[in-house]
Design an enzyme around this catalytic site. Structure first.
Site, PDB file in Angstrom:
ATOM      1  N   HIS A 121     -55.751 -18.537  52.250  1.00  0.00           N
ATOM      2  CA  HIS A 121     -55.611 -18.682  50.832  1.00  0.00           C
ATOM      3  C   HIS A 121     -55.498 -16.939  50.562  1.00  0.00           C
ATOM      4  CE1 HIS A 121     -55.027 -19.766  46.742  1.00  0.00           C
ATOM      5  NE2 HIS A 121     -55.944 -18.681  46.425  1.00  0.00           N
ATOM      6  N   GLN A 190     -52.182  -6.884  55.836  1.00  0.00           N
ATOM      7  CA  GLN A 190     -53.443  -6.229  55.949  1.00  0.00           C
ATOM      8  C   GLN A 190     -54.594  -7.277  56.126  1.00  0.00           C
ATOM      9  OE1 GLN A 190     -54.180  -3.223  53.474  1.00  0.00           O
ATOM     10  NE2 GLN A 190     -52.232  -1.965  53.878  1.00  0.00           N
TER      11      GLN A 190
HETATM   12  C1  GRF Z   1     -48.375 -16.966  52.319  1.00  0.00           C
HETATM   13  O1  GRF Z   1     -48.265 -16.508  50.996  1.00  0.00           O
HETATM   14  C2  GRF Z   1     -49.920 -17.441  52.665  1.00  0.00           C
HETATM   15  O2  GRF Z   1     -50.754 -16.367  51.832  1.00  0.00           O
HETATM   16  C3  GRF Z   1     -50.136 -18.701  51.962  1.00  0.00           C
HETATM   17  O3  GRF Z   1     -48.761 -19.413  52.098  1.00  0.00           O
HETATM   18  C4  GRF Z   1     -47.651 -18.367  52.411  1.00  0.00           C
HETATM   19  C5  GRF Z   1     -47.468 -18.641  53.784  1.00  0.00           C
HETATM   20  O4  GRF Z   1     -46.658 -17.646  54.397  1.00  0.00           O
HETATM   21  N1  GRF Z   1     -51.026 -19.409  52.568  1.00  0.00           N
HETATM   22  P1  GRF Z   1     -45.906 -18.069  55.795  1.00  0.00           P
HETATM   23  O5  GRF Z   1     -45.287 -19.255  55.729  1.00  0.00           O
HETATM   24  O6  GRF Z   1     -47.462 -18.058  56.707  1.00  0.00           O
HETATM   25  O7  GRF Z   1     -45.177 -16.789  55.964  1.00  0.00           O
END
Ligand code: GRF
Length: 219
Positions: A121, A190
């Protein structure tokens, strides 16, 4: 399938990764396994609810079995839920990884994978989490509140929304002039892409002990 096998016994943690979007967290896990920062682990499958998710392309490029299970293809949510659980079970995973998966996890799946399903998250839970807090909305809320530090959390999934035992967290500074998009990217680079692979490696090596709604990371 992508895997490393550094355990004496040769038993690898079988993981299935559930995705909905670009798959940058999935890519961090793929790279972690390839570069042996995630040991004793095998990515046995990738599942998306979105057939256009670039995450599925990433799976394809890395020869990882993948498929789309979309609620749109089923006449009810209940039928979709049963199908999703069946597809996940078919991979016989030891760990289910939610990496930007935007579909509500069926209760039966939460029960079956109690303390064997993790989520990334993009905030320091319990801030900016729960219903309605996902993707950019998290960073918009953080900037609106004027916090100076944000970050990401990896936690086990329980029946709540972002409420399960926390495994790892990593803080990230908010910088002046940050937009939600710039802040999201910094948190991904990060924090998310660092702690998700690390959490999987810890679990793969038996280093995470759940104690009620908390965890202990063993040395
Ligand atoms: C990211 O914003 C992550 O924080 C959240 O969903 C989004 C997924 O991004 N869990 P990705 O598909 O891993 O690039």
């Amino acid at each position: 399938m992508l895997s490393t096998d550094t355990s004496a016994k040769g038993k690898k943690l079988r993981i299935v990764v559930l995705v909905s979007g670009g798959g940058t967290n999935l890519q961090a896990v793929i790279d972690g396994v390839r570069e042996n920062r995630i040991t004793n682990t095998e990515i046995v499958g990738v599942i998306s609810n979105n057939k256009n998710a670039y995450a599925l392309t990433r799976a394809e490029e890395n020869q990882i079995p993948h498929q789309c299970v979309s609620p749109k293809d089923y006449e009810s949510r209940e039928i979709f839920n049963g199908k999703l659980l069946g597809v996940v079970n078919a991979y016989e995973p030891d760990l289910v990884v939610l990496a930007g998966f935007l579909v509500v996890i069926p209760p039966a799946m939460i029960q079956k994978y109690e303390n064997r399903m993790i989520n990334i998250h993009p905030s320091l839970i319990p801030s900016f989490c729960g219903k309605g807090y996902y993707g950019l909305k998290v960073h918009e809320a953080a900037l609106a509140r004027g916090v100076k530090v944000v970050g990401a959390t990896v936690h086990f999934v329980d029946e709540g929304t972002d409420t399960g035992p926390i495994i790892l967290q990593k803080a990230v500074e908010v910088e002046s002039g940050d937009t939600p998009e710039v802040l999201q990217r910094r948190v991904m680079e990060q924090a998310e892409w660092q702690i998700l692979p690390r959490a999987i490696d810890l679990i793969a090596n038996g280093k995470v002990k759940v104690d009620g709604n908390r965890t202990e990371i063993l040395p």
